[in-house]
Design an enzyme around this catalytic site. Sequence first.
Site, PDB file in Angstrom:
ATOM      1  N   GLU A 269     -37.648  15.723 -26.578  1.00  0.00           N
ATOM      2  CA  GLU A 269     -37.735  14.544 -27.470  1.00  0.00           C
ATOM      3  C   GLU A 269     -38.134  14.922 -28.900  1.00  0.00           C
ATOM      4  O   GLU A 269     -39.079  14.355 -29.457  1.00  0.00           O
ATOM      5  CB  GLU A 269     -38.708  13.506 -26.891  1.00  0.00           C
ATOM      6  CG  GLU A 269     -38.198  12.886 -25.615  1.00  0.00           C
ATOM      7  CD  GLU A 269     -38.996  11.687 -25.121  1.00  0.00           C
ATOM      8  OE1 GLU A 269     -40.081  11.384 -25.654  1.00  0.00           O
ATOM      9  OE2 GLU A 269     -38.512  11.042 -24.161  1.00  0.00           O
TER      10      GLU A 269
ATOM     11  N   GLU B 259     -34.635  12.036 -18.362  1.00  0.00           N
ATOM     12  CA  GLU B 259     -35.789  11.152 -18.129  1.00  0.00           C
ATOM     13  C   GLU B 259     -35.242   9.736 -18.022  1.00  0.00           C
ATOM     14  O   GLU B 259     -34.640   9.229 -18.968  1.00  0.00           O
ATOM     15  CB  GLU B 259     -36.805  11.217 -19.272  1.00  0.00           C
ATOM     16  CG  GLU B 259     -37.659  12.460 -19.240  1.00  0.00           C
ATOM     17  CD  GLU B 259     -38.809  12.438 -20.253  1.00  0.00           C
ATOM     18  OE1 GLU B 259     -39.377  11.351 -20.500  1.00  0.00           O
ATOM     19  OE2 GLU B 259     -39.108  13.502 -20.787  1.00  0.00           O
TER      20      GLU B 259
HETATM   21  O1  AHR Z   1     -42.360  10.766 -18.848  1.00  0.00           O
HETATM   22  C1  AHR Z   1     -43.401  10.426 -19.726  1.00  0.00           C
HETATM   23  C2  AHR Z   1     -43.111  10.820 -21.155  1.00  0.00           C
HETATM   24  O2  AHR Z   1     -42.043  10.038 -21.638  1.00  0.00           O
HETATM   25  C3  AHR Z   1     -42.645  12.233 -21.387  1.00  0.00           C
HETATM   26  O3  AHR Z   1     -43.698  13.128 -21.527  1.00  0.00           O
HETATM   27  C4  AHR Z   1     -41.884  12.127 -22.673  1.00  0.00           C
HETATM   28  O4  AHR Z   1     -40.857  13.082 -22.775  1.00  0.00           O
HETATM   29  C5  AHR Z   1     -41.370  10.707 -22.691  1.00  0.00           C
HETATM   30  O5  AHR Z   1     -41.611  10.070 -23.878  1.00  0.00           O
END
Ligand code: AHR
Length: 500
Positions: free
Chosen positions: A173, A292
């Site tokens: 990210e 994610e």
């Molecule tokens: O999954 C929780 C968080 O969400 C992770 O650390 C990050 O990559 C995202 O913003």
Amino acid sequence: MYQASLTIDPAFRVAPVRRRTFGTFVEHLGRCVYTGIHEPGHPTADEDGFRRDVLDLTRELGVSTVRYPGGNFVSGYRWEDGIGPAASRPSRLDLAWHCTEPNQVGVDEFVRWARKAGVEPMMAVNLGTRGVQEALDILEYCNIESGTHWSDLRVANGAKEPHGIGMWCLGNEMDGPWQIGHKTAREYGRLAAETARAMRMIDPGLELVACGSSGSSMPTFGAWEAEVLEEAYEQVDYISCHAYYEEKDGDLASFLACSTDMENFIASVVSTADHVRARLRATKRVNVSFDEWNVWYLSRFQAEQAKEPPRGWPVAPPLLEERYHLADAVAVGGLLITLLRNSDRVTAASQAQLVNVIAPIMTEPGGRAWRQTIFHPFAQASRYASGDVLRVEPVSPMRETAEFGEVPLLHAVATRDDDVTTVFAVNRSTDRPLELTLDARALGEVRLVEATTLSDPDVYAVNTADDPDRIAPRANPDVETDPLRVVLPPVSWNVIRLTH
Ligand code: AHR
């Protein structure tokens, strides 16, 4: 009762089912690692301190890959802190989650755990506070057999065989202003390209993931992907997508349709990648790693943090421990259907995360482990999706939603192998059952093996340690076989299996 239909035809093939669609994520965050996968004093702990109850549930969940060690955590992580004798490893401040990281689990332990769980490890390197050299060091440590500084150290630390990690994320990210070492798209794209180029000098066969946007609502969304890929297209195999969804202001209908956003997100990223491909006259395609995704009540977490900013630096405190209800599980089912529907270009995905932290598996420190509601759609999709993914051409009543406009009430996909065709279907209606007629004539003679439904009169019912099976798939009693009709309860995730 609503009426809907779908058609199953082997000619409507999208792509093979990708096992990597069923990946998850273990981050050094809250109790995901400590008292999640690892708890040496636990009654079920094995000789390495891994909880056997969690290992069993991970296998039952049907996880293929596990992304590690972050997440936001990785952008401040020194991987060398986590190797060697555990007693001499340093504790460090984890700035991402305002905790202390004791480094009792590192890459060697994680790979050992992954082998026991039968999952493929997917590593992320730190491109926040670190760069090309440290990425090369950990790659050498993990993948070179022996005879060099880092590989000999791995052997000395007890891992004679190389870890052989094939899939690597180039940071996490990096578009997010909250990220340690946040960069512009050009800065990150150059760094990702240079890191990838150097990593391929060690191992040309690696599969590398560049960071895409951390959400489709980011102000740089679209431009970020284009600029990063202009710099790194030839060096990477994947561009990542991240997305979290939640029910906002009691708007259940929009929430149950959140896969509409995921669908649009994927389409936009794929077109952006293909646009860069055309401009660069490249031949290969860059696919999507949706590494994610989940339901996460992020706005509640942010409001709590704003009210009470974190104080102190605890070790493995409870963080992001969502208790998922039935409607969350149905939303997760819809997201899985969307990932499967896009298997031609989404060739890897990771539900975030695996244990305790926005997770399908929950544990008590020293105590029980259980399946959250969202465990079930994932486990069923992983177990039964096999062979090819098929479009199913649904004909469905539509419903107006505040967030996504008109959406079909039926959201479905099918998979087919030589023996079995499985339909995965969500009824997004909040008030009425939906009678689904399946036209399976193109499959020849079929027999219904099983129809299950995940539903409940209370859409906010949860599983707990005391009542772990309150929400679980049950046989669907409302089935007719000639013609094939299944009644899907309101707010439900459904699996229908046919042999041929
Ligand atoms: O999954 C929780 C968080 O969400 C992770 O650390 C990050 O990559 C995202 O913003």
